[in-house]
Enzyme design. Sequence first.
Site, PDB file in Angstrom:
ATOM      1  N   ASN A  43       0.833  -1.211   0.000  1.00 17.38           N
ATOM      2  CA  ASN A  43       0.000   0.000   0.000  1.00 17.38           C
ATOM      3  C   ASN A  43       0.861   1.253   0.000  1.00 17.38           C
ATOM      4  O   ASN A  43       0.547   2.236  -0.675  1.00 17.38           O
ATOM      5  CB  ASN A  43      -0.945  -0.003   1.208  1.00 17.38           C
ATOM      6  N   ARG A  94       2.718   1.143  24.821  1.00 19.63           N
ATOM      7  CA  ARG A  94       2.218   1.640  23.521  1.00 19.63           C
ATOM      8  C   ARG A  94       2.425   3.155  23.423  1.00 19.63           C
ATOM      9  O   ARG A  94       2.765   3.674  22.375  1.00 19.63           O
ATOM     10  CB  ARG A  94       0.725   1.341  23.382  1.00 19.63           C
ATOM     11  N   MET A 119       0.570  -2.796  12.264  1.00 17.17           N
ATOM     12  CA  MET A 119      -0.038  -3.832  13.098  1.00 17.17           C
ATOM     13  C   MET A 119       0.110  -3.545  14.602  1.00 17.17           C
ATOM     14  O   MET A 119       0.321  -4.455  15.393  1.00 17.17           O
ATOM     15  CB  MET A 119       0.572  -5.207  12.751  1.00 17.17           C
ATOM     16  N   ASN A 136      -6.276   4.959   8.336  1.00 19.81           N
ATOM     17  CA  ASN A 136      -5.977   3.523   8.390  1.00 19.81           C
ATOM     18  C   ASN A 136      -6.669   2.808   7.233  1.00 19.81           C
ATOM     19  O   ASN A 136      -7.688   3.274   6.726  1.00 19.81           O
ATOM     20  CB  ASN A 136      -6.484   2.949   9.725  1.00 19.81           C
ATOM     21  N   HIS A 138      -8.111  -1.152   6.162  1.00 17.89           N
ATOM     22  CA  HIS A 138      -8.435  -2.454   6.767  1.00 17.89           C
ATOM     23  C   HIS A 138      -9.058  -3.352   5.692  1.00 17.89           C
ATOM     24  O   HIS A 138      -9.896  -2.890   4.915  1.00 17.89           O
ATOM     25  CB  HIS A 138      -9.416  -2.240   7.928  1.00 17.89           C
ATOM     26  N   GLU A 203      -7.382  -2.175  -2.471  1.00 15.56           N
ATOM     27  CA  GLU A 203      -6.754  -1.280  -1.481  1.00 15.56           C
ATOM     28  C   GLU A 203      -5.862  -0.274  -2.193  1.00 15.56           C
ATOM     29  O   GLU A 203      -5.873   0.922  -1.887  1.00 15.56           O
ATOM     30  CB  GLU A 203      -5.913  -2.092  -0.487  1.00 15.56           C
TER      31      GLU A 203
HETATM   32  C1  GRF Z   1      -3.467  -4.700   4.100  1.00 13.53           C
HETATM   33  O1  GRF Z   1      -4.318  -5.726   3.684  1.00 13.53           O
HETATM   34  C2  GRF Z   1      -4.165  -3.758   5.046  1.00 13.53           C
HETATM   35  O2  GRF Z   1      -5.521  -3.659   4.825  1.00 13.53           O
HETATM   36  C3  GRF Z   1      -3.915  -4.413   6.383  1.00 13.53           C
HETATM   37  O3  GRF Z   1      -2.605  -4.924   6.292  1.00 13.53           O
HETATM   38  C4  GRF Z   1      -2.297  -5.211   4.931  1.00 13.53           C
HETATM   39  C5  GRF Z   1      -1.022  -4.498   4.591  1.00 13.53           C
HETATM   40  O4  GRF Z   1      -0.542  -4.842   3.327  1.00 13.53           O
HETATM   41  N1  GRF Z   1      -4.113  -3.456   7.453  1.00 13.53           N
HETATM   42  P1  GRF Z   1       0.745  -4.146   2.715  1.00 13.53           P
HETATM   43  O5  GRF Z   1       1.839  -4.234   3.783  1.00 13.53           O
HETATM   44  O6  GRF Z   1       0.408  -2.732   2.387  1.00 13.53           O
HETATM   45  O7  GRF Z   1       1.105  -4.952   1.514  1.00 13.53           O
END
Ligand code: GRF
Length: 225
Positions: A43, A94, A119, A136, A138, A203
């Site tokens: 992403n 955190r 994460m 964010n 998801h 995404e």
């Molecule tokens: C994605 O599917 C996102 O929705 C989730 O973690 C994944 C991250 O993928 N939160 P990447 O590291 O961007 O390939």
Amino acid sequence: MVEITTPTFQNTSVLISPPIIPEQFQLEETLNLGVLASGSGSNFEAIAQSIAAGKLNARIQVIIYNKPKAKAAERAKNLGIPAVLLDHRHYKSREALDFAIVKTLQEYQADWVIMAGWMRIVTSTLLDAFRDRVINIHPSLLPSFPGIKAVEQALDAGVKVTGCTVHLACLEVDSGPILMQAVVPILADDTAETLHSRIQIQEHHIFPPAIALAAKRLQNTDPLV
Ligand code: GRF
């Protein structure tokens, strides 16, 4: 007589909402982004490509990653974007990790926080420092299937469509105002891997325009509200 046609999905999304109309996502001001990533960083790279293609008026000032082996760091190197490792195991809480994140983002003059596969649960230390500017992504149609293993949750539930959501982050995990969603049909022979890879294609489509949408909302110039 009403003609009934069978839609063909061709493994793509059937719906993105709001629809992506490029002119509506043009920004006058350049956004300074700080990206947080824990894993592959696809992403992150999609956002960088969208910027390079002139579709998103932004700059990625820095990427922060928390796992030493995250592929996102390698992608950053190839893209010439500064990458900073903040390993969560080295922080007592955190809040302490988030404090270090805020400091790093400020050092690199980032104004927006893009959680691209981050994460870690975020705290008010980060959210308050970047109010309404933490975004964010998801891999489900929120509010369905928040939390970990969202793709597996959708398969286990037997739903026929799932997808992905870009939203403003808040204290509750995978909650907060929704900016954009894409629907992905679940196919009979889907595994978590095949389904997740089709979700990721969507995404990569929706994340850059959803960032623009967040900026327009904050400036109250969102034509879609
Ligand atoms: C994605 O599917 C996102 O929705 C989730 O973690 C994944 C991250 O993928 N939160 P990447 O590291 O961007 O390939």
